[in-house]
Design a protein around this motif. Structure first.
Motif, PDB file in Angstrom:
ATOM      1  N   MET A   1       0.828  -1.264   0.126  1.00 49.25           N
ATOM      2  CA  MET A   1      -0.171   0.127  -0.234  1.00 49.25           C
ATOM      3  C   MET A   1       0.265   1.245  -0.160  1.00 49.25           C
ATOM      4  N   ARG A   2       0.683   2.137  -0.734  1.00 49.84           N
ATOM      5  CA  ARG A   2       1.476   3.716  -0.585  1.00 49.84           C
ATOM      6  C   ARG A   2       0.738   4.503  -0.322  1.00 49.84           C
ATOM      7  N   PRO A   3       0.649   4.757   1.099  1.00 50.38           N
ATOM      8  CA  PRO A   3       0.178   6.260   1.132  1.00 50.38           C
ATOM      9  C   PRO A   3       0.409   7.691   0.187  1.00 50.38           C
ATOM     10  N   VAL A   4      -0.394   7.950  -0.203  1.00 46.85           N
ATOM     11  CA  VAL A   4      -1.246   9.637  -0.549  1.00 46.85           C
ATOM     12  C   VAL A   4      -1.458  10.735   0.405  1.00 46.85           C
ATOM     13  N   PHE A   5      -1.962  11.778   0.303  1.00 48.81           N
ATOM     14  CA  PHE A   5      -2.384  13.150   1.015  1.00 48.81           C
ATOM     15  C   PHE A   5      -2.893  13.495   0.233  1.00 48.81           C
ATOM     16  N   VAL A   6      -4.440  13.765   0.496  1.00 45.83           N
ATOM     17  CA  VAL A   6      -5.242  14.559  -0.446  1.00 45.83           C
ATOM     18  C   VAL A   6      -5.412  15.525   0.085  1.00 45.83           C
ATOM     19  N   GLN A   7      -5.374  16.899   0.045  1.00 47.06           N
ATOM     20  CA  GLN A   7      -6.122  18.179  -0.513  1.00 47.06           C
ATOM     21  C   GLN A   7      -7.298  18.573  -0.072  1.00 47.06           C
ATOM     22  N   ILE A   8      -8.306  18.873   0.185  1.00 47.30           N
ATOM     23  CA  ILE A   8      -9.396  18.858  -0.927  1.00 47.30           C
ATOM     24  C   ILE A   8     -10.081  20.381  -0.324  1.00 47.30           C
ATOM     25  N   ARG A   9     -10.828  20.587  -1.740  1.00 44.87           N
ATOM     26  CA  ARG A   9     -11.114  22.117  -1.192  1.00 44.87           C
ATOM     27  C   ARG A   9     -12.882  21.788  -1.298  1.00 44.87           C
ATOM     28  N   CYS A  10     -13.220  22.674  -0.814  1.00 45.86           N
ATOM     29  CA  CYS A  10     -15.345  21.925  -0.839  1.00 45.86           C
ATOM     30  C   CYS A  10     -15.617  23.430  -1.776  1.00 45.86           C
ATOM     31  N   ILE A  11     -16.898  23.250  -2.221  1.00 44.27           N
ATOM     32  CA  ILE A  11     -17.770  24.519  -2.202  1.00 44.27           C
ATOM     33  C   ILE A  11     -18.416  24.941  -0.955  1.00 44.27           C
ATOM     34  N   PRO A  12     -17.885  26.044  -0.639  1.00 42.17           N
ATOM     35  CA  PRO A  12     -18.084  26.703   0.072  1.00 42.17           C
ATOM     36  C   PRO A  12     -19.949  26.462   1.230  1.00 42.17           C
ATOM     37  N   GLY A  13     -19.763  25.940   2.142  1.00 46.17           N
ATOM     38  CA  GLY A  13     -21.022  25.301   2.934  1.00 46.17           C
ATOM     39  C   GLY A  13     -20.948  23.645   2.941  1.00 46.17           C
TER      40      GLY A  13
END
Length: 78
Positions: A1-13
């Protein structure tokens, strides 16, 4: 298994809705709320035999309410 980090921007609210949808899919090992340009930070373990881009696209990126992502791959350095 390879770890990856994902940053997520969401639609406001919609951050809590997106976080709930991510947890429902049981794809992340850790999920954090963050400050700054992105709203969430997810740690995902991708199976060795899977293409990272396809795996994330098929299992995470199609969640309604996500407006942008930034994926950081990891490498074993030590």
């Amino acid at each position: 298994m390879r770890p990856v980090f994902v940053q997520i921007r969401c639609i406001p609210g919609r951050t809590y809705e997106v976080a709930d949808a991510i947890y429902d899919r049981e794809i992340v090992s850790e999920l954090y709320s963050t400050s700054g340009d992105y709203d969430l930070l997810a740690k995902v373990y991708v199976p060795e035999d899977k293409d990272i881009g396809h795996y994330l696209s098929e299992n995470l990126f199609d969640i309604d309410g996500i407006s942008r992502t930034l994926t950081t791959m990891t490498f074993k350095a030590f």
